[in-house]
Design an enzyme around this catalytic site. Structure first.
Site, PDB file in Angstrom:
ATOM      1  N   HIS A 164       0.811  -1.220   0.000  1.00 21.65           N
ATOM      2  CA  HIS A 164       0.000   0.000   0.000  1.00 21.65           C
ATOM      3  C   HIS A 164       0.842   1.267   0.000  1.00 21.65           C
ATOM      4  CE1 HIS A 164      -3.345  -2.701   0.948  1.00 21.65           C
ATOM      5  NE2 HIS A 164      -4.086  -1.738   0.418  1.00 21.65           N
ATOM      6  N   GLY A 165       2.082   1.186   0.424  1.00 22.78           N
ATOM      7  CA  GLY A 165       2.920   2.382   0.408  1.00 22.78           C
ATOM      8  C   GLY A 165       4.236   2.174   1.135  1.00 22.78           C
TER       9      GLY A 165
END
Length: 192
Positions: free
Chosen positions: A124-125
């Site tokens: 996700h990051g």
């Protein structure tokens, strides 16, 4: 409609609350901020998924639903059966099963789940907050598998849904925050 009429206005409220200095934030405002963000994420992601499903049907493709009422889940395991279903299936098929899945010792199975959710967080990051978010969910999945789900299934469904929803909301604080420190301060404020 989900994206423009619901997610965007909720996101504006969440952004303004998360943008406040910690000293200006009270418990009620913190809960409102994370509640808005919780529903912003759902309507944003499920809206995009609905658009993709609809466009696919227009072109002759049939794609599966990606969200199945995740905020009524009975535990975190159930939440992940209902939330971002395509990502969950991908992680199961291409990470969890190749690691041995549940065909290994219990402890190794728990480690496999933690690895899957740590990778999901990183996917996700590139921020520590996403890793913590993934590990947070992995921990609750492990607890469910270790017996917590058998204990909580005796509770009324509305209680389980409320507990799970609360746990998911706390997890979203890590997902939304820019730093671990900000997430910790926000959660501290939520709980007074």
């Amino acid at each position: 409609g989900k994206k423009v009429l619901i997610a965007n206005p909720l996101g504006a409220v969440a952004d303004s609350i998360f943008g406040l200095p910690h000293s200006s934030l009270g418990a009620e405002l913190a809960w409102l901020g994370i509640l808005c963000y919780t529903f912003q994420l759902f309507f944003d992601f499920s809206g995009y998924s609905d658009m993709a499903i609809g466009l696919g049907r227009m072109l002759g493709f049939t794609w599966m639903e990606n969200f199945n009422h995740p905020y009524i889940a009975q535990n975190i395991t159930d939440f992940w059966r209902r939330w971002h279903i395509s990502l969950s299936r991908f992680m199961r098929e291409y990470v969890y099963i190749p690691l041995g899945g549940n065909r290994v010792t219990a402890w190794r199975g728990y480690l496999n789940l933690i690895i899957v959710f740590a990778l999901s967080g990183i996917w996700h990051g590139a921020n520590w907050t996403f890793l913590v978010w993934g590990l947070y969910h992995g921990l609750f999945i492990v607890l469910d598998k270790a017996g917590l789900a058998k204990i909580t299934e005796r509770l009324p469904k509305i209680i389980n849904a409320a507990i799970t929803f609360g746990l998911v909301m706390v997890g979203w604080v890590f997902f939304r925050s820019e730093t671990i420190t900000q997430a910790g301060q926000f959660i501290k404020t939520m709980f007074g």
